[in-house]
Write an enzyme that holds these catalytic residues in place. Structure first.
Site, PDB file in Angstrom:
ATOM      1  N   GLU A 100      42.491  47.526  51.115  1.00  0.00           N
ATOM      2  CA  GLU A 100      41.493  46.539  51.522  1.00  0.00           C
ATOM      3  C   GLU A 100      42.016  45.123  51.333  1.00  0.00           C
ATOM      4  O   GLU A 100      42.726  44.840  50.376  1.00  0.00           O
ATOM      5  CB  GLU A 100      40.221  46.698  50.673  1.00  0.00           C
ATOM      6  CG  GLU A 100      39.598  48.069  50.824  1.00  0.00           C
ATOM      7  CD  GLU A 100      38.137  48.119  50.384  1.00  0.00           C
ATOM      8  OE1 GLU A 100      37.563  49.201  50.434  1.00  0.00           O
ATOM      9  OE2 GLU A 100      37.563  47.080  50.010  1.00  0.00           O
ATOM     10  N   CYS A 362      34.377  40.224  44.603  1.00  0.00           N
ATOM     11  CA  CYS A 362      35.209  40.609  43.461  1.00  0.00           C
ATOM     12  C   CYS A 362      34.696  41.903  42.856  1.00  0.00           C
ATOM     13  O   CYS A 362      33.521  42.029  42.546  1.00  0.00           O
ATOM     14  CB  CYS A 362      35.116  39.573  42.342  1.00  0.00           C
ATOM     15  SG  CYS A 362      35.932  38.067  42.686  1.00  0.00           S
TER      16      CYS A 362
HETATM   17  N1  SAH Z   1      43.688  43.275  38.360  1.00  0.00           N
HETATM   18  C1  SAH Z   1      43.533  41.858  38.468  1.00  0.00           C
HETATM   19  C2  SAH Z   1      43.005  41.380  39.812  1.00  0.00           C
HETATM   20  C3  SAH Z   1      41.852  42.120  40.442  1.00  0.00           C
HETATM   21  S1  SAH Z   1      40.202  41.699  40.285  1.00  0.00           S
HETATM   22  C4  SAH Z   1      42.665  41.328  37.351  1.00  0.00           C
HETATM   23  O1  SAH Z   1      42.093  42.131  36.615  1.00  0.00           O
HETATM   24  O2  SAH Z   1      42.590  40.120  37.168  1.00  0.00           O
HETATM   25  C5  SAH Z   1      39.882  40.021  40.410  1.00  0.00           C
HETATM   26  C6  SAH Z   1      38.750  39.583  39.465  1.00  0.00           C
HETATM   27  O3  SAH Z   1      37.484  40.181  39.778  1.00  0.00           O
HETATM   28  C7  SAH Z   1      39.059  39.966  38.034  1.00  0.00           C
HETATM   29  O4  SAH Z   1      38.789  38.918  37.165  1.00  0.00           O
HETATM   30  C8  SAH Z   1      38.098  41.108  37.836  1.00  0.00           C
HETATM   31  O5  SAH Z   1      37.868  41.352  36.497  1.00  0.00           O
HETATM   32  C9  SAH Z   1      36.869  40.640  38.594  1.00  0.00           C
HETATM   33  N2  SAH Z   1      35.902  41.702  38.831  1.00  0.00           N
HETATM   34  C10 SAH Z   1      36.112  43.030  38.837  1.00  0.00           C
HETATM   35  N3  SAH Z   1      34.963  43.708  39.036  1.00  0.00           N
HETATM   36  C11 SAH Z   1      33.991  42.776  39.189  1.00  0.00           C
HETATM   37  C12 SAH Z   1      32.588  42.851  39.467  1.00  0.00           C
HETATM   38  N4  SAH Z   1      31.955  44.005  39.612  1.00  0.00           N
HETATM   39  N5  SAH Z   1      31.913  41.676  39.560  1.00  0.00           N
HETATM   40  C13 SAH Z   1      32.549  40.488  39.417  1.00  0.00           C
HETATM   41  N6  SAH Z   1      33.865  40.367  39.176  1.00  0.00           N
HETATM   42  C14 SAH Z   1      34.586  41.491  39.062  1.00  0.00           C
END
Ligand code: SAH
Length: 372
Positions: A100, A362
């Site tokens: 994605e 996110c």
């Molecule tokens: N693996 C990397 C990048 C992917 S996610 C990381 O962990 O940084 C990008 C961001 O979105 C990260 O800060 C992650 O924690 C956040 N994220 C993941 N699930 C989410 C959700 N359900 N709601 C809001 N942010 C979320």
């Protein structure tokens, strides 16, 4: 700037991601004049050609000879657009896996919030209403980190993406919108620092070949021991964002299970080293989960943890996923959290994710299969 990491294209490595010099060496190795390297570079990175057989600047005979060398472009499997103009793409890779990627347009005040407009500016009223076009790229198919609140980690982890598969996502969004991509965030599926080599190669090409400024690129990591320090050694101008999510080890472990083997103090130490080595400010991402990590005491503890740090805190109100029953905090508790950090002189902003309605925000990207 010092990125010099890419490898010469080989039969197994598609051309996307190769430098001008490497492409030139490749055409020369095929008995062609060196200027064909520049043409090839232009067709791959600017014209977005998908097969060498379609490069009409080359003779038919030579095209037939090189037609089997892969450029590394995916095919579009599915896309959907949220009312805010955010578009989620599912791309099919050469081995059938699906990844994605998300295109996030930012419109000038009063501009139209429709992709149709962005894609075809001449078709409608006010020109140039697109201020920014951001691509949220994935670095892996699935993610092994299994953060409790993230949809990607709920599915099966498959593999790292290659450099061409990362670059392809940016070109795909650029072509679909018919607009230059201005910003890239490595915040899609996967953990970039588990795939550092390909991520660095992709950044090099996105910067030097596609023309996106390093300062407009953000790499987001959950924090893998010693990888932040290694990343710092490349002295890039990109922004590093670290997904912290909790102000202490006990709470962080509950939300980010892989944090068990990497104490929060060690993570913070490594982040400080990153700032020292690169001279760049670092961002901390902090998801806000109602009643879990959004209380005033958490804000105070967070401020203490990152005291004296050249950093910025990005608060991300939770985007719902079906597997868990966390809640997004009320606006009031978000404001209180922000106020406490500001009082303690922490630079802070709240990032409301885009694309919620298309499951493109996110944490909402999940592993699909080609039958979906
Ligand atoms: N693996 C990397 C990048 C992917 S996610 C990381 O962990 O940084 C990008 C961001 O979105 C990260 O800060 C992650 O924690 C956040 N994220 C993941 N699930 C989410 C959700 N359900 N709601 C809001 N942010 C979320």
């Amino acid at each position: 700037m010092s990125i010099k990491l890419s490898e010469s294209p080989t039969t197994t490595q598609p051309l996307l991601g190769a430098t001008l010099e490497e492409l030139t060496a490749w055409v020369v190795s095929k008995g062609q004049p060196a200027f064909r390297g520049k043409q090839l570079h232009d067709w791959i990175y600017n014209k977005g050609v998908r097969s060498l057989a379609d490069i009409t600047a080359f003779s038919k005979q030579w095209r037939a000879e090189i037609a089997d060398t892969p450029i590394g472009r995916s095919t579009l499997h599915y896309n959907s657009e949220a009312p805010d103009g955010t578009v989620k793409y599912l791309l099919r890779l050469s081995d059938g896996e699906i990844v994605e990627t998300v295109g996030i347009p930012t419109f000038k005040r009063g501009g139209k919030s429709s992709r149709k407009y962005a894609r075809n500016p001449s078709s409608n009223s006010s020109p140039n209403s697109l201020e920014r076009l951001t691509v949220c790229v994935s670095t892996q198919v699935g993610c092994p980190m299994a953060c409790d609140f993230c949809a990607t980690g709920k599915g099966e982890y498959k593999r790292n993406l290659s450099r061409s598969e990362i670059i392809d996502q940016v070109l795909t969004v650029q072509e679909d919108f018919g607009e230059r991509v201005s910003n890239i965030v490595f915040m899609g599926m996967g953990e970039p620092l588990l795939n550092t080599k390909n991520v660095l190669d992709a950044i090099r090409a996105l910067n030097q070949d596609v023309g996106i400024g390093q300062r407009n690129i953000t790499v987001s990591t959950v924090g893998i021991r010693s990888r932040i320090r290694e990343f710092a050694q490349h002295h890039l101008q990109v922004t590093l964002a670290v997904s912290l999510h909790a102000p202490n080890q006990a709470l962080r472990e509950k939300l980010v299970p892989t944090a068990r083997s990497y104490p929060i103090e060690d993570l913070i130490t490594e982040c400080r080293e990153y700032v020292e080595i690169t001279g760049r400010r670092l961002s901390f991402e902090y998801i806000l989960l109602a009643g879990v990590n959004d209380l005033p005491e958490h804000a105070r503890e967070l401020a203490k943890l990152i005291r004296g740090f050249q950093c910025h805190v990005n608060l991300i109100p939770y985007n719902p996923i079906t597997e868990v029953d966390y809640k997004r905090p009320q606006r009031q508790s978000i404001e209180t959290f922000v106020d406490i950090l500001k009082e303690k002189n922490v630079a802070v902003s709240v990032r409301y994710s885009r694309g919620l309605e298309a499951d493109a925000a996110c944490g909402q990207l999940r592993v699909a299969n080609s039958n979906n």
